[in-house]
Write an enzyme that holds these catalytic residues in place. Structure first.
Site, PDB file in Angstrom:
ATOM      1  N   ASN A  30       6.764   0.682   3.624  1.00 48.12           N
ATOM      2  CA  ASN A  30       7.311   1.345   2.435  1.00 48.12           C
ATOM      3  C   ASN A  30       8.231   0.422   1.647  1.00 48.12           C
ATOM      4  O   ASN A  30       8.147   0.324   0.414  1.00 48.12           O
ATOM      5  CB  ASN A  30       8.098   2.593   2.850  1.00 48.12           C
ATOM      6  CG  ASN A  30       7.214   3.743   3.282  1.00 48.12           C
ATOM      7  OD1 ASN A  30       5.992   3.679   3.180  1.00 48.12           O
ATOM      8  ND2 ASN A  30       7.827   4.804   3.775  1.00 48.12           N
ATOM      9  N   ARG A  47      -8.254   6.100  -4.932  1.00 49.15           N
ATOM     10  CA  ARG A  47      -8.217   5.299  -3.705  1.00 49.15           C
ATOM     11  C   ARG A  47      -9.256   5.872  -2.752  1.00 49.15           C
ATOM     12  O   ARG A  47      -9.430   7.092  -2.662  1.00 49.15           O
ATOM     13  CB  ARG A  47      -6.845   5.341  -3.032  1.00 49.15           C
ATOM     14  CG  ARG A  47      -5.682   4.875  -3.890  1.00 49.15           C
ATOM     15  CD  ARG A  47      -4.395   4.788  -3.068  1.00 49.15           C
ATOM     16  NE  ARG A  47      -3.221   4.726  -3.908  1.00 49.15           N
ATOM     17  CZ  ARG A  47      -2.756   3.617  -4.478  1.00 49.15           C
ATOM     18  NH1 ARG A  47      -3.416   2.493  -4.315  1.00 49.15           N
ATOM     19  NH2 ARG A  47      -1.665   3.636  -5.221  1.00 49.15           N
ATOM     20  N   ARG A  53      -2.869   0.510  -7.873  1.00 47.15           N
ATOM     21  CA  ARG A  53      -2.129  -0.633  -7.359  1.00 47.15           C
ATOM     22  C   ARG A  53      -2.357  -0.839  -5.866  1.00 47.15           C
ATOM     23  O   ARG A  53      -2.301   0.085  -5.077  1.00 47.15           O
ATOM     24  CB  ARG A  53      -0.637  -0.458  -7.636  1.00 47.15           C
ATOM     25  CG  ARG A  53       0.125  -1.774  -7.585  1.00 47.15           C
ATOM     26  CD  ARG A  53       1.594  -1.586  -7.887  1.00 47.15           C
ATOM     27  NE  ARG A  53       1.906  -0.405  -8.650  1.00 47.15           N
ATOM     28  CZ  ARG A  53       2.351  -0.424  -9.903  1.00 47.15           C
ATOM     29  NH1 ARG A  53       2.492  -1.558 -10.534  1.00 47.15           N
ATOM     30  NH2 ARG A  53       2.663   0.696 -10.499  1.00 47.15           N
ATOM     31  N   HIS A  62      -5.783   9.349 -12.591  1.00 50.19           N
ATOM     32  CA  HIS A  62      -5.162   9.729 -11.325  1.00 50.19           C
ATOM     33  C   HIS A  62      -5.670  11.082 -10.834  1.00 50.19           C
ATOM     34  O   HIS A  62      -5.335  11.509  -9.726  1.00 50.19           O
ATOM     35  CB  HIS A  62      -3.636   9.766 -11.506  1.00 50.19           C
ATOM     36  CG  HIS A  62      -2.861   9.877 -10.237  1.00 50.19           C
ATOM     37  ND1 HIS A  62      -2.159  11.012  -9.888  1.00 50.19           N
ATOM     38  CD2 HIS A  62      -2.681   9.002  -9.221  1.00 50.19           C
ATOM     39  CE1 HIS A  62      -1.562  10.825  -8.723  1.00 50.19           C
ATOM     40  NE2 HIS A  62      -1.865   9.619  -8.289  1.00 50.19           N
ATOM     41  N   TYR A  74      -1.964  12.469   5.566  1.00 44.58           N
ATOM     42  CA  TYR A  74      -1.328  12.961   4.345  1.00 44.58           C
ATOM     43  C   TYR A  74      -1.625  14.451   4.214  1.00 44.58           C
ATOM     44  O   TYR A  74      -2.764  14.883   4.389  1.00 44.58           O
ATOM     45  CB  TYR A  74      -1.896  12.269   3.102  1.00 44.58           C
ATOM     46  CG  TYR A  74      -1.507  10.832   2.887  1.00 44.58           C
ATOM     47  CD1 TYR A  74      -1.108  10.003   3.928  1.00 44.58           C
ATOM     48  CD2 TYR A  74      -1.571  10.275   1.607  1.00 44.58           C
ATOM     49  CE1 TYR A  74      -0.780   8.677   3.707  1.00 44.58           C
ATOM     50  CE2 TYR A  74      -1.242   8.951   1.379  1.00 44.58           C
ATOM     51  CZ  TYR A  74      -0.853   8.160   2.434  1.00 44.58           C
ATOM     52  OH  TYR A  74      -0.528   6.840   2.214  1.00 44.58           O
ATOM     53  N   ARG A  82       9.409  15.273  -2.038  1.00 41.07           N
ATOM     54  CA  ARG A  82       9.388  14.322  -0.924  1.00 41.07           C
ATOM     55  C   ARG A  82      10.287  13.118  -1.169  1.00 41.07           C
ATOM     56  O   ARG A  82      11.035  12.694  -0.300  1.00 41.07           O
ATOM     57  CB  ARG A  82       7.953  13.843  -0.690  1.00 41.07           C
ATOM     58  CG  ARG A  82       7.807  12.912   0.499  1.00 41.07           C
ATOM     59  CD  ARG A  82       6.435  12.273   0.505  1.00 41.07           C
ATOM     60  NE  ARG A  82       6.331  11.185  -0.453  1.00 41.07           N
ATOM     61  CZ  ARG A  82       5.194  10.748  -0.981  1.00 41.07           C
ATOM     62  NH1 ARG A  82       4.060  11.339  -0.663  1.00 41.07           N
ATOM     63  NH2 ARG A  82       5.189   9.742  -1.827  1.00 41.07           N
ATOM     64  N   HIS A 130       2.209  15.153   0.641  1.00 43.58           N
ATOM     65  CA  HIS A 130       1.584  14.582  -0.555  1.00 43.58           C
ATOM     66  C   HIS A 130       1.040  15.654  -1.497  1.00 43.58           C
ATOM     67  O   HIS A 130       0.668  15.354  -2.627  1.00 43.58           O
ATOM     68  CB  HIS A 130       0.451  13.634  -0.120  1.00 43.58           C
ATOM     69  CG  HIS A 130      -0.088  12.765  -1.207  1.00 43.58           C
ATOM     70  ND1 HIS A 130      -1.300  12.993  -1.809  1.00 43.58           N
ATOM     71  CD2 HIS A 130       0.419  11.658  -1.792  1.00 43.58           C
ATOM     72  CE1 HIS A 130      -1.526  12.066  -2.719  1.00 43.58           C
ATOM     73  NE2 HIS A 130      -0.499  11.249  -2.744  1.00 43.58           N
TER      74      HIS A 130
END
Length: 742
Positions: free
Chosen positions: A74, A421, A451, A481, A514, A610, A638
């Site tokens: 992280n 992703r 990214r 997204h 997640y 979060r 998430h």
């Protein structure tokens, strides 16, 4: 560690984010910077909460080790993205303040200082808590000097035969160029000289990443066990004694630098800026642009140096000078640098030191659906909407089953999906390729600017295009997204549309850890909205009107503002008004202002955020009715859920968008209403369960400090993730979870 970190029975608390002189009551305009918490410090506060899972000795030992690795990853990303971006702004002369009133340089200075505190806690946690506890449990991580002579001989033989040939020492000649040091690679700085009067020479040796970082040591005198049999990181198999590879390297430098004096050797690691070359307004030649970004990152500005605390002063001097770093950017580490090796420890075959294994469960409505009868799955969705909740529900048995059914069903005409992703070995992508090979129309939107997933996504783009699949790379100036899929199916009475709108990526691996939600629906209005959205992705069309979906940047911000203001109007009229919003980040100042206004009107607001939260809860006259919680546990929270009371006829939404400016204005996001009463009760149970957690839930105060909840005297411990696993297994009923109120 502080006494607070050692003593788990004491209240766990993170440092405040707000300035010490921030007022305690509201008497100024809402644009006053004192009413907004800093984004960067807020993210570091989240990383502190993650680190606390390693400090908490009530967690199983290998779970604590895992969180040391998670914290490392992280913070590595934080430095690459956020600190790298701040440094770019400083170099560009940017002085415009953030909403909380800090210039880029002030933020940069503050986060470097706060990060230093966190690294000190991490190093002490490993040295004083985790490492000794591992040894007590029979997993020893030894210093090279602690080994027996026979073991050192065996390791020397292993080094000479299996490691030495892979090494390339690079000696720095002041008249030449400094050796290139790749991002996040572990290195050893070696100082040598020819005799006692010779000049010091600096050499860099890269610790080979394809050799086990933890080398297993066999308790025999004739050598060591083959480290490759112990797994990629050397922490599985029967071996229970380990030594760090860099220690083995340093102990055998005479083989690498013969006939010279080795004066010193110290481990170090550099972190480079990942924000180079990004221009999201460029669409033409996007593949070449992304490939160039990936290349540039290799040589980007260094934003952090981690260095062994015992390093020779000359090593520090050379590295600071050649890497163009300030003293503030150097972190002396007393523990092992780069603790992601702890992932391999966490995977050891020691169930006595781990949490009970979790197997995602079949969805109760799909468990009996014949996987060889795709029509049965679509009939189930057509009968009623489904809500899937990962990792409690199996990804393979829900989302993957939906796409696989679409690929194999002869009545399916087309499949469309967005990929932000996905796994390197993606079953989702393979299913889409299979669908195309069966003659179905397949269109895939792949976000090349996701990214750190650019290379993976580029590989899939090329493979998809080779298979003749329509591939779009997103839209000019906007990241895609949204997490959506659309199946077009010919049925007896009509062409029907089946939709999946989710909070998480089409990634089978992250779906195991997640928490994400997905809505499977045959609602025709949602399907028509997705048709519009995919036409926006692939064609020259920009729809501004949607029937049910909230889509950024078109109508999503306005819709959320309208929903918040409606609750405020109800509160002003003396009626019950309530908002519960769960998200990853609350960063957008305008949304913070809307929530402040709603609170001042009397709306009861629970925020489950979060990570980053700019809003200051519990401020007199401003946010007295607002609570902010953060749940940090075995799964990464998430999912995004939004609840608005609406005078007893509540609205529920799930989707991909956080309340961040980038999500509301600069990304394509999709949020769907959940209208089925049964599914609404499911969402209500999830929210109530999270807000009832008295073990893994942290509550923020007005200064931005977080305090972890603990059971009151006589109160049973309640862990939200455990409760939701029990619900998925059928051990408890949803209604019993709803009994837990904040």
């Amino acid at each position: 560690m502080t006494s607070e970190d050692r003593e788990v029975d004491a209240p766990a608390r993170t440092p405040p984010i707000a300035p010490e002189d921030a007022p305690a009551s509201f008497d100024a305009d809402e644009d006053d910077p004192t009413w907004y918490l800093n984004r960067e410090l807020g993210e570091l506060s989240f990383h502190h909460r993650v680190l606390h899972e390693a400090l908490d000795d009530r967690n199983p030992l290998l779970e604590r080790a895992k969180f040391l690795a998670i914290f490392t990853g992280n913070v590595d990303e934080f430095f690459m993205k956020r600190v790298g971006g701040l440094k770019q702004q400083i170099d560009a002369g940017v002085t415009a303040p953030s909403p909380d009133g800090r210039t880029p340089r002030e933020q940069w200075s503050a986060v470097l200082s706060r990060a230093s505190d966190l690294f000190e806690i991490q190093d002490r946690c490993f040295a004083e808590a985790v490492r000794p506890a591992l040894a007590d449990a029979g997993i020893e991580i030894l210093d090279h000097g602690d080994l027996r002579e026979a073991e050192r001989r065996g390791l020397r033989s292993y080094f000479e035969e299996s490691v030495l040939p892979t090494l390339t020492p690079l000696t720095f000649d002041p008249a030449g160029s400094f050796p290139f040091i790749s991002n996040l690679s572990l290195s050893v700085a070696v100082l040598t000289r020819d005799g006692p009067d010779g000049d010091l020479r600096f050499s860099r040796v890269k610790v080979p990443p394809n050799r086990p970082r933890l080398v297993p040591v066999a308790d025999v005198t004739d050598g060591v066990a083959d480290p490759d049999e112990a797994g990629a990181d050397g922490a599985s198999g029967d071996a229970r004694r380990f030594v760090f590879l860099e220690d083995v390297l340093c102990a055998n430098l005479d083989l690498l630098f013969p006939n010279v004096e080795v004066v010193d050797a110290a481990a170090f690691r550099v972190t480079r800026n990942a924000e180079v070359g990004r221009n999201e307004d460029v669409a033409e030649g996007l593949i070449e642009t992304i490939e160039d970004v990936i290349r540039q990152r290799r040589f980007a500005t260094v934003v952090r140096l981690e260095l062994d605390a015992d390093a020779h002063p000359f090593v520090r001097e050379v590295l600071l000078d050649q890497l163009d770093l300030s003293e503030a950017e150097v972190y002396e580490r007393s523990g092992p640098i780069g603790q992601k090796f702890c992932f391999s420890l966490a995977d050891a075959d020691r169930p006595d030191l781990q949490l009970p294994a979790w197997t995602p469960q079949p969805h109760p409505r799909l468990a009996d659906v014949d996987p060889d009868d795709p029509a049965a799955l679509f009939a189930e969705i057509r009968a009623d909407d489904l809500l899937v909740h990962h990792p409690y529900h199996s990804f393979a048995g829900t989302v993957q089953a939906f796409l696989s059914a679409a690929a194999s069903d002869p009545d399916v005409l087309a499949i469309k999906a967005t990929i932000y992703r996905t796994a390197p070995d993606s079953s989702v992508i393979r299913t889409l390729i299979d669908a195309a090979s069966r003659g179905k129309q397949v269109a895939v939107v792949v976000e090349l600017q996701a990214r750190f997933d650019e290379e993976n996504n580029l590989r899939w783009v090329k493979r998809l295009e080779e298979e003749g699949i329509h591939v779009a790379y997103g839209t000019v100036g906007l990241k895609t997204h949204a997490k959506t899929a659309l199946v077009v199916r010919q049925e007896a009475d009509a062409v029907r549309l089946y939709s999946h709108v989710a909070t998480g990526n089409y990634h089978s691996e992250t779906a195991k850890t997640y928490t994400d939600l997905g809505l499977l629906t045959a609602d025709r209005a949602v399907g028509r909205d997705l048709v519009k959205l995919f036409n926006f992705f692939t064609g020259h069309a920009r729809h501004t009107e949607y029937e049910k979906l909230l889509v950024a940047p078109e109508n999503l911000r306005d819709a959320f503002v309208r929903l918040v203001r409606r609750e405020a109007d109800r509160a002003r009229a003396g009626r019950e008004a309530r908002i519960v919003a769960k998200m990853n980040s609350l960063e957008d100042p305008a949304m913070v202002r809307e929530l402040y206004a709603a609170s001042r009107a009397g709306v009861d607001i629970d925020l489950v955020v979060r990570g980053i939260c700019r809003l200051r809860p519990g401020v007199e006259g401003l946010s007295e009715t607002v609570s902010v919680s953060s749940v940090v546990g075995r799964f990464l929270e998430h999912s995004r859920i939004f609840y608005f009371h609406n005078a007893g006829n509540p609205d529920y939404y799930v989707g991909s968008a956080d309340w961040m400016t980038r999500n509301l204005d600069r990304r394509v996001e999709a949020v769907a209403p959940v209208e089925d009463p049964e599914l609404r009760r499911d969402l209500d149970a999830v929210l109530r369960t999270l807000l009832a957690d008295n073990r893994k839930r942290w509550v923020m105060d007005a200064e931005g400090a977080y305090e972890r909840r603990r059971p009151a005297d006589g109160e049973a411990e309640f862990v939200a993730h455990d409760a939701l696993m029990s619900l998925a297994r059928g051990d408890v009923m949803r209604e019993s979870l709803a009994d837990y109120e904040r």
